[in-house]
Design an enzyme around this catalytic site. Structure first.
Site, PDB file in Angstrom:
ATOM      1  N   LYS A   9      23.844  20.777  -6.181  1.00  0.00           N
ATOM      2  CA  LYS A   9      23.068  19.767  -5.497  1.00  0.00           C
ATOM      3  C   LYS A   9      22.262  20.229  -4.575  1.00  0.00           C
ATOM      4  CE  LYS A   9      25.022  17.601  -2.334  1.00  0.00           C
ATOM      5  NZ  LYS A   9      25.025  17.614  -0.646  1.00  0.00           N
ATOM      6  N   LYS A  54      19.733  22.506   7.590  1.00  0.00           N
ATOM      7  CA  LYS A  54      20.978  22.390   6.771  1.00  0.00           C
ATOM      8  C   LYS A  54      20.831  23.163   5.398  1.00  0.00           C
ATOM      9  CE  LYS A  54      25.091  21.829   5.041  1.00  0.00           C
ATOM     10  NZ  LYS A  54      26.083  22.578   5.388  1.00  0.00           N
ATOM     11  N   THR A  66      24.734  16.157   3.550  1.00  0.00           N
ATOM     12  CA  THR A  66      23.415  17.078   3.140  1.00  0.00           C
ATOM     13  C   THR A  66      22.581  16.254   2.193  1.00  0.00           C
ATOM     14  OG1 THR A  66      25.070  18.814   3.744  1.00  0.00           O
ATOM     15  CG2 THR A  66      23.038  19.309   2.297  1.00  0.00           C
TER      16      THR A  66
END
Ligand code: NAP
Length: 294
Positions: free
Chosen positions: A237, A168, A92
């Protein structure tokens, strides 16, 4: 197929094992070599370049920094991968880095595909991930057996890899929103004496039967934050990357801004290595109950 695999963390180790189980030849590299030795049936690679001799290399790494290090570093994927071979990035990562990787691999005569995944390590072990993929059609045809071996279904969102990363990231933003709101709702009812497990059963048996409520509702209700399936540091993140993408596209995301601060609170109070569902314990802590850190 002859596949290189870079990154044997919680997710990568399980995905590489499934590629081996599906009959592929896997040459595996990990920064900490002990994880390579623990992967049964893999050919061990001592360097990233050693894992780049086949037609495809898959990377499954923590974040942008890790992907940059293994791709652009000396003896990295870009320098070592043969012309026409494919780099499949399952991590990701940011939309901006996906764009940069697409250009860099094209300039080197290589191919690039983004194939980030939904599903926690248990789903990865069971080859039940959902893959969101984007690349040129002929690249997708080449990597189809790989995606089939790690997941239960692949969704193709176009030929520009960065689109898969954006989808995503948007999904992780929604999961984080559910964790936060579940935490607030559970803090409310449990302070009044309602049993959290019973409350969750009411939710999931009525209007909230979706997997995200079942999985994260269970973790929040039972306060099961260790060991982390997906660490809070990685959650922060992803919210940061969602906000970056929103800024680039000029899309305000006020809830994502709030979630960023919730993750900061969790990290500031020592919860960075807990599962990101520990964010769901902050509301009960603020209401005078137990917090995520014991
Ligand atoms: P993880 O267990 O923390 O593994 C991270 C991997 O990245 C390890 O192989 C680690 O190597 C490597 N790494 C980190 N920094 C590096 C660097 N600077 N240079 C080289 N290698 C580096 O993470 P994970 O849970 O497997 O997640 C991997 C990716 O999948 C992340 O992008 C995450 O957001 C995504 N994801 C995770 C989940 C989940 O539920 N866990 C679900 C979907 C997607 P070492 O072993 O040497 O530390």
């Amino acid at each position: 197929m002859d596949i290189g695999f870079v990154g044997l963390g919680n997710m990568g180790a399980a995905m590489a094992a499934n590629l081996i189980a599906a009959g592929h030849t896997v040459t595996a590299y990990n920064r900490s070599h002990d994880k390579v030795e623990a992967l049964e049936g893999a050919r061990p690679a001592r360097t990233v370049a050693d894992a780049c001799t086949g037609e495809v290399v898959v990377s499954m790494l923590a974040d942008d920094h890790a992907v940059e290090a293994v791709t652009f570093g000396a003896d990295g994927i870009l320098a070592a991968l043969p012309r026409s071979a494919v780099h499949v990035s399952c991590s990701t990562i940011s939309v901006a880095l996906a764009e940069r990787l697409t250009v860099a691999h094209a300039e080197a005569g290589q191919q690039f595909a983004a194939a980030p995944v939904f599903g926690r390590p248990e789903a990865a072990r069971a080859a039940k991930l959902f893959v969101v993929a984007a690349a040129e059609p002929e690249v997708l045809r080449t990597i189809e057996p790989i995606l089939d071996a790690v997941g239960q279904r692949t969704f193709v969102v176009g030929s520009e890899p960065k689109a898969a990363n954006l989808v995503k990231l948007s999904g992780n933003f929604l999961i984080a929103s559910v964790i936060e709101t579940l935490g607030e709702a559970m803090a409310l009812v449990s302070k009044a004496g309602v049993d959290k497990e019973q409350y969750l059963e009411i939710l999931t048996s009525t209007l909230f039967g979706a997997p995200v409520y079942q999985t994260y509702g269970g973790l929040v209700a039972r306060e099961e934050f260790e060991p982390a399936g997906f660490a809070a540091t990685l959650g922060l993140k992803d919210i940061r990357l969602v906000l970056e993408a929103g800024e680039e596209l000029r899309v305000p995301l006020p809830v994502a801004s709030l979630l960023r601060d919730r993750f900061l609170t969790l990290l500031a109070t020592g919860g960075g290595e807990l599962d990101w569902s520990a964010m769901g314990a902050l509301a009960s802590w603020e209401a005078g109950g137990a917090g995520p850190i014991r």
